[in-house]
Design a protein around this motif. Structure first.
Motif: not given
Length: 266
Positions: A217-224, A245-250, A259-266
């Motif tokens: 999920v792409a958020l304003a400042r990170e991708t979860v 658990a992570r609750v996402v509003e938008a 993606p191979i180099a997505a910079g995913i934040a967990r």
């Protein structure tokens, strides 16, 4: 374009236009002029179609471009649920009109066909004066719905598909709209200003793309990244992540391989 018999019986009206900048923009102008619905604004073509977050929505002839004006739906707090009400209505309409095909809903507002984007929902809220000193303002909602019926754009960063891919039996925009106008009346009756959201939530989840799978999920400042568990009683996305658990509003749900180099934040 004609509305369905159920919609007509409930007093729903139709304004059909050859061309407009945006059906949502036209609906807003009508509201500012005193319109309170229930009214559908439908156009054969849009010159400045809009999607979520101000994105351009390509609007060639042959596709469905429609906006529904509704007031007296309850508290402003529950207005965001109308996107899910409309999503279920769209699924009912597409299944009824097409009779086949693998349709789905991608949180929060995308309509899908075989994993590709088929359409979208744009929900907007207009605050209007009431003339009542005890409650000086009220909300009027605009539910914008676009469906690729005859054509799908091919220059997008994601795959898009039109109902025409279903072959000779693919329904036209007019057919989809007639089913949609009836289906939205039905789902609004179930919803009842939020009282029936739990029932519609369960139906929405039966169409949810990626449910039970790992998604991003792409958020304003990170991708979860996490497992798509459910949507909660307010329609928020619930992810199971390595941190709990992570609750996402938008946000924007990203399906498919990471993606191979997505910079995913967990």
């Amino acid at each position: 374009m004609e509305i369905g018999s159920t919609a007509r019986a409930h007093g729903v009206r139709l304004l059909a236009l050859d061309e407009v900048d945006s059906t949502n923009s036209e609906a807003r102008r009508l509201i500012e002029g005193g319109e309170r619905g229930p009214l559908w604004v439908v156009a054969a073509r849009q010159t400045k179609g809009r999607g979520r977050m101000g994105r351009e929505w390509l609007s060639p002839a042959g596709n469905l471009h429609a906006s529904f004006i509704i007031s007296d739906f309850g508290e402003t707090l529950v207005a965001p649920q109308l996107g899910f009400v409309a999503g279920v209505a769209a699924m009912r309409a597409l299944v009824s009109a097409a009779g086949r095909g693998r349709f789905g809903l991608k949180w929060p507002n995308d309509l899908m066909l075989d994993g590709a984007k088929l359409g979208g929902i744009l929900l907007e809220n207009v605050i209007v004066p009431t003339g009542d000193a005890r409650a000086p303002a009220a909300s009027v909602a605009i539910i914008g719905i676009g469906v690729n019926c005859a054509n799908a754009p091919d220059d997008l960063p994601y795959e898009a598909r039109a109902l025409a891919a279903l072959g000779a039996e693919a329904p036209s925009a007019a057919t989809v709209f007639a089913h949609l106008s009836d289906a939205l009346v039905e789902t609004l009756e179930i919803w009842r200003g939020g009282a029936g959201f739990a029932q519609l939530r369960e139906e929405w989840l039966t169409y949810a793309s990626g449910l039970g799978a790992d998604i991003r999920v792409a958020l304003a400042r990170e991708t979860v990244e996490g497992r798509f568990e459910t949507i909660d009683s307010s329609g928020r996305l619930v992810l199971a992540t390595s941190d709990g658990a992570r609750v996402v509003e938008a946000g924007d749900v990203l399906l498919g391989p990471r993606p191979i180099a997505a910079g995913i934040a967990r």
